[in-house]
Design an enzyme around this catalytic site. Structure first.
Site, PDB file in Angstrom:
ATOM      1  N   ASP A 145       8.279 -20.350 -18.492  1.00  0.00           N
ATOM      2  CA  ASP A 145       8.257 -19.275 -19.700  1.00  0.00           C
ATOM      3  C   ASP A 145       7.266 -19.859 -20.826  1.00  0.00           C
ATOM      4  O   ASP A 145       6.896 -20.969 -21.007  1.00  0.00           O
ATOM      5  CB  ASP A 145       9.548 -19.077 -20.047  1.00  0.00           C
ATOM      6  N   ASN A 199      24.409 -18.719 -22.567  1.00  0.00           N
ATOM      7  CA  ASN A 199      25.006 -17.516 -22.006  1.00  0.00           C
ATOM      8  C   ASN A 199      24.567 -17.242 -20.558  1.00  0.00           C
ATOM      9  O   ASN A 199      24.712 -16.208 -20.089  1.00  0.00           O
ATOM     10  CB  ASN A 199      24.208 -16.298 -22.790  1.00  0.00           C
ATOM     11  N   HIS A 205      21.591 -17.960 -19.106  1.00  0.00           N
ATOM     12  CA  HIS A 205      20.247 -17.311 -18.651  1.00  0.00           C
ATOM     13  C   HIS A 205      19.440 -18.564 -17.958  1.00  0.00           C
ATOM     14  O   HIS A 205      19.986 -19.619 -18.321  1.00  0.00           O
ATOM     15  CB  HIS A 205      19.367 -16.793 -19.948  1.00  0.00           C
ATOM     16  N   GLU A 234      17.731 -12.944 -19.383  1.00  0.00           N
ATOM     17  CA  GLU A 234      18.898 -13.016 -20.260  1.00  0.00           C
ATOM     18  C   GLU A 234      20.022 -12.029 -19.584  1.00  0.00           C
ATOM     19  O   GLU A 234      19.633 -10.942 -18.833  1.00  0.00           O
ATOM     20  CB  GLU A 234      18.697 -12.272 -21.619  1.00  0.00           C
TER      21      GLU A 234
HETATM   22  C1  F6R Z   1      13.235 -23.174 -20.665  1.00  0.00           C
HETATM   23  C2  F6R Z   1      13.985 -22.205 -20.185  1.00  0.00           C
HETATM   24  C3  F6R Z   1      15.384 -22.156 -20.997  1.00  0.00           C
HETATM   25  C4  F6R Z   1      16.139 -23.427 -21.073  1.00  0.00           C
HETATM   26  C5  F6R Z   1      17.612 -22.869 -21.623  1.00  0.00           C
HETATM   27  C6  F6R Z   1      18.305 -24.155 -22.030  1.00  0.00           C
HETATM   28  O1  F6R Z   1      11.752 -23.328 -20.254  1.00  0.00           O
HETATM   29  O2  F6R Z   1      13.505 -21.459 -19.429  1.00  0.00           O
HETATM   30  O3  F6R Z   1      16.091 -21.050 -19.820  1.00  0.00           O
HETATM   31  O4  F6R Z   1      16.212 -24.051 -19.948  1.00  0.00           O
HETATM   32  O5  F6R Z   1      17.525 -22.193 -22.923  1.00  0.00           O
HETATM   33  O6  F6R Z   1      17.695 -24.858 -23.126  1.00  0.00           O
HETATM   34  P1  F6R Z   1      18.412 -26.312 -23.734  1.00  0.00           P
HETATM   35  O7  F6R Z   1      17.874 -27.423 -22.723  1.00  0.00           O
HETATM   36  O8  F6R Z   1      17.136 -26.622 -24.752  1.00  0.00           O
HETATM   37  O9  F6R Z   1      19.722 -26.125 -24.151  1.00  0.00           O
END
Ligand code: F6R
Length: 242
Positions: free
Chosen positions: A67, A136, A138, A143
Site C-alpha cells: 500500500d 482491527n 486489517h 479494513e
Molecule cells: C502496512 C500495512 C498494514 C500494517 C498494519 C500493522 O504496509 O499494510 O496492514 O501491516 O497496520 O502495522 P504495524 O506493524 O505498524 O502495527
C-alpha cells in the site's frame, strides 16, 4: 496455517528474516510482497545485516508493497516509498527498477490501481507475501467492512487506523485518510504468506484470525482459507491462541 510463537520481537524478526532469505535462496528471482509499519522493521534490519555478510542476494528479486498513502508523493518523508528506501532498499542490492509501490500522488487513481494489479500479474504474481496485521484485523489496508475489495483500490482508513498511524506524523490531522491498497484476492493469490504480529495489542486480532470462522469484519480471518500461511507471532501477540 502453520503457527510459530517466538519469545519476543527480536527472535520473531530473526525468524522472519530467515524465512525471507530462504525464499530468495530457493528462487533468486522471487516476487516478494512487502509491508511497512513497525512490525517488519526488525526483519528488514536483519536482512540488511545478512546482505552485508553476503548471506542473501536481492539482485534478481522484484518487490511489490501492499500500500501507499493516497496524496503523498514518493519523496514525501512519511510516504511508504520513503519508508522502504530508508529502511530497506537503500541498504541492499535491489535495482530501483525492481521495486514497486502504488503512486500515491497519481492524478488518475483508477488507472493507477489497474496498472499496479497488471504489473503484479506481469511479474507472475507474488511468490512470498509478508503481512502485518492491524489491531482491527486489517491486512494491507483492507479494513473491516461488509464487503472487501478484490483488487487494488483506493480505500478509506478507519479512525482507529488513522489514530494508530498518527505516531509517524506530527499530528492526527496530517495522516492521510485514504490509501491505495492491494486487494484481498491479490493477497490471497500469493503462493506463500507470512503474517507477523508482535505485542499484546495484536493478541485479539490474532485470536480472531485463527477462530475457525471467516468474516469480512476481520479481513485477516480470510487467510484461514489459504493453503500456505505461516503465522509468526511473539508470545504477547500469541497469548490468546489456543
Ligand atoms: C502496512 C500495512 C498494514 C500494517 C498494519 C500493522 O504496509 O499494510 O496492514 O501491516 O497496520 O502495522 P504495524 O506493524 O505498524 O502495527
Amino acid at each position: 496455517m502453520r503457527i510459530i510463537i517466538e519469545k519476543d520481537y527480536n527472535s520473531l524478526s530473526k525468524t522472519a528474516s530467515l524465512l525471507v532469505a530462504s525464499q530468495t535462496v530457493l528462487k533468486p528471482d522471487s516476487v516478494l510482497g512487502l509491508a511497512t509499519g513497525s512490525t517488519p522493521l526488525g526483519m528488514y534490519n536483519n536482512l540488511i545485516e545478512m546482505y552485508k555478510r553476503k548471506e542473501v542476494d536481492f539482485s534478481k528479486v522484484t518487490t511489490f508493497n501492499l500500500d501507499e498513502y493516497y496524496g503523498l508523493s514518493a519523496n514525501h518523508p512519511q510516504s511508504y516509498n520513503t519508508y522502504m528506501r530508508e529502511n530497506f532498499f537503500d541498504h541492499i542490492n535491489i535495482p530501483p527498477s525492481q521495486f514497486y509501490l502504488p503512486k500515491g500522488d497519481t492524478e488518475n487513481v483508477t488507472s493507477e490501481c489497474y496498472k499496479y494489479e497488471e504489473k503484479i500479474a506481469q511479474a507472475g504474481g507474488i511468490d512470498f507475501q509478508v503481512l502485518g496485521i492491524g489491531e482491527n484485523g486489517h491486512i494491507g489496508f483492507n479494513e473491516p467492512d461488509e464487503s472487501l475489495n478484490v483488487q487494488t483500490n483506493l480505500v478509506d482508513l478507519t479512525p482507529q487506523t488513522i489514530q494508530a498511524n498518527s505516531r509517524f506524523f506530527d499530528s492526527f490531522e496530517e495522516v492521510p485518510k485514504q490509501a491505495i491498497s492491494i486487494g484481498i484476492a491479490t493477497i490471497m493469490k500469493a503462493k506463500k504468506i507470512l503474517l507477523l504480529a508482535s505485542g499484546e495489542n495484536k493478541a485479539e486480532a490474532i485470536a480472531q484470525m485463527t477462530s475457525g470462522y471467516v468474516t469480512t469484519k476481520v479481513p485477516a480471518s480470510l487467510l484461514q482459507t489459504h493453503q500456505d500461511v505461516i503465522l509468526l507471532v511473539d508470545e504477547k501477540a500469541g497469548k490468546l491462541l489456543r
